[in-house]
Design an enzyme around this catalytic site. Structure first.
Site, PDB file in Angstrom:
ATOM      1  N   HIS A  14      -0.442  -8.225 -10.477  1.00  6.69           N
ATOM      2  CA  HIS A  14      -0.213  -6.791 -10.139  1.00  6.69           C
ATOM      3  C   HIS A  14       0.805  -6.497 -11.287  1.00  6.69           C
ATOM      4  CE1 HIS A  14       1.027  -3.638  -7.384  1.00  6.69           C
ATOM      5  NE2 HIS A  14       2.376  -3.666  -8.181  1.00  6.69           N
TER       6      HIS A  14
ATOM      7  N   ASP B  37      16.566   0.785  -4.135  1.00  7.06           N
ATOM      8  CA  ASP B  37      17.660   0.786  -5.023  1.00  7.06           C
ATOM      9  C   ASP B  37      18.717   1.843  -4.409  1.00  7.06           C
ATOM     10  OD1 ASP B  37      17.097  -1.485  -6.466  1.00  7.06           O
ATOM     11  OD2 ASP B  37      15.805  -0.028  -7.703  1.00  7.06           O
TER      12      ASP B  37
ATOM     13  N   SER C 271      -4.119  -5.709  -9.257  1.00  5.55           N
ATOM     14  CA  SER C 271      -3.704  -4.511  -8.707  1.00  5.55           C
ATOM     15  C   SER C 271      -2.804  -3.798  -9.648  1.00  5.55           C
ATOM     16  CB  SER C 271      -2.811  -4.720  -7.261  1.00  5.55           C
ATOM     17  OG  SER C 271      -1.868  -5.649  -7.551  1.00  5.55           O
TER      18      SER C 271
ATOM     19  N   PHE D 150      15.470  -1.839 -16.667  1.00  4.86           N
ATOM     20  CA  PHE D 150      15.008  -2.419 -15.524  1.00  4.86           C
ATOM     21  C   PHE D 150      15.334  -3.800 -15.263  1.00  4.86           C
ATOM     22  CE2 PHE D 150      11.051   0.412 -16.236  1.00  4.86           C
ATOM     23  CZ  PHE D 150      11.656   1.580 -15.772  1.00  4.86           C
TER      24      PHE D 150
ATOM     25  N   GLU E 224       0.292  -0.697 -10.551  1.00  7.67           N
ATOM     26  CA  GLU E 224       1.253   0.118  -9.840  1.00  7.67           C
ATOM     27  C   GLU E 224       1.625   1.393 -10.713  1.00  7.67           C
ATOM     28  OE1 GLU E 224       4.723  -1.575  -8.136  1.00  7.67           O
ATOM     29  OE2 GLU E 224       6.165  -0.198  -9.291  1.00  7.67           O
TER      30      GLU E 224
END
Length: 313
Positions: free
Chosen positions: A283, A124, A30, A233, A32
């Site tokens: 993913h 967040d 998958s 990140f 994103e």
């Protein structure tokens, strides 16, 4: 970590044979994306979707910001994927800066647009470094959001998991308790935050199993194309960047092509070691760039589906 005989054989093969020789391609993937901020970024995003769609992903997801404009871009991107491709699309939703009524309305709009899968996240804080505070009339956390979405419609729901512990969690057990609460509220699977050590994932998977969590836990893979951005990140989500990885990117700031090759090599090796440990769904956090994720999938033996080949012909 308890491995079956077949997994031990696969681990031996991964160590003794060429790392990617004849990998079976028996994986699910998958991808994103994040909503574009300009027409040029929209073109790049759509090119990435079209490049990765022939690999037959289980779904592609689009991230979400709390502000109205970002929310609208997410909806427009997801709706276009639903409308113009055969790939199942998942929309992200968070608890940030919105009431329950507002979030429920967004969810109903997604359902009306044909979206059947939501990635439900606490989200967040809008200000970096601030502590999360629930909206006065909003969902208090991701577990409450999952329950609320299930009350809106029978969505398939994915939630987040943190192999190296969420920065807001007191400890690993609190993290597992939170994951269990989200699953108990109706979530179908967990997708992990990115990590760079296969052992981090395997240890987390084993701890989850020991705690009685039997839902699917999918590793989230971030091919590193921008080291400074990745470091930022990582600080937000508690992921460790090993010193050896920092050293591999030294001297490549002005060499983007070389940096891409190094990034693909690191992420592909991570995926290969996860595959050796029995992982069959990955993913990818694409950052709207298809090339790295496509290359890694290719190394793992994944090829465009027959239907995709026929459509291209």
């Amino acid at each position: 970590m308890n491995l079956s005989l077949s997994q031990l054989e696969e681990a031996r093969r991964a160590l003794n044979a060429p790392l990617f020789a004849d990998v079976a391609g028996d994986i699910d993937v998958s991808f994103e994306f994040f909503p574009p901020k300009s027409e040029k970024m929209a073109e790049t995003l759509w090119e990435s979707v079209q490049t990765l769609a022939p690999l037959g992903p289980r779904f592609v997801s689009v991230t979400y910001g709390a502000s109205g404009s970002t929310r609208e871009r997410t909806h427009a991107t997801v709706a276009r994927i639903v409308r113009e491709t055969s790939v199942p699309a998942a929309a992200h939703l968070t608890c940030v800066d919105a009431s329950r009524d507002e979030i429920d309305a967004v969810a109903r709009d997604y359902w009306a647009a044909g979206v059947r899968h939501i990635v439900a996240l606490r989200g967040d804080p809008p200000v970096a470094g601030a502590r999360f505070e629930a909206h006065r009339d909003g969902y208090a956390n991701a577990a409450a959001l999952v329950a609320g979405l299930k009350a809106v419609a029978p969505f398939e729901i994915s939630v987040a998991a943190y192999p190296e512990i969420h920065p807001d969690s007191a400890n690993g057990q609190a993290d597992l308790d939170n994951l269990q609460a989200k699953l108990d509220a109706g979530a179908d699977r967990a997708i992990t935050q990115f990590f760079f050590s296969p052992e981090a994932f395997f240890r987390f998977r084993d701890r989850a199993a020991a705690a009685g969590i039997d839902a699917e836990i999918v590793p989230g893979i971030l091919p590193v194309s921008n080291v400074a951005q990745t470091r930022k990140f990582a600080g937000l989500c508690g992921a460790a960047i090993p010193p050896w990885m920092d050293r591999l990117f030294e001297g490549l700031d002005d060499r983007p092509a070389a940096r891409q090759l190094v990034a693909a090599t690191i992420a592909a090796e991570l995926c290969r070691r996860l595959y050796a440990g029995g992982v069959r769904h990955f993913h990818f956090y694409t950052l709207n760039r298809a090339e790295l994720s496509y290359a890694i999938c290719h190394l793992l033996g994944l090829r465009p589906t027959a239907a995709a080949r026929e459509e291209a012909a």
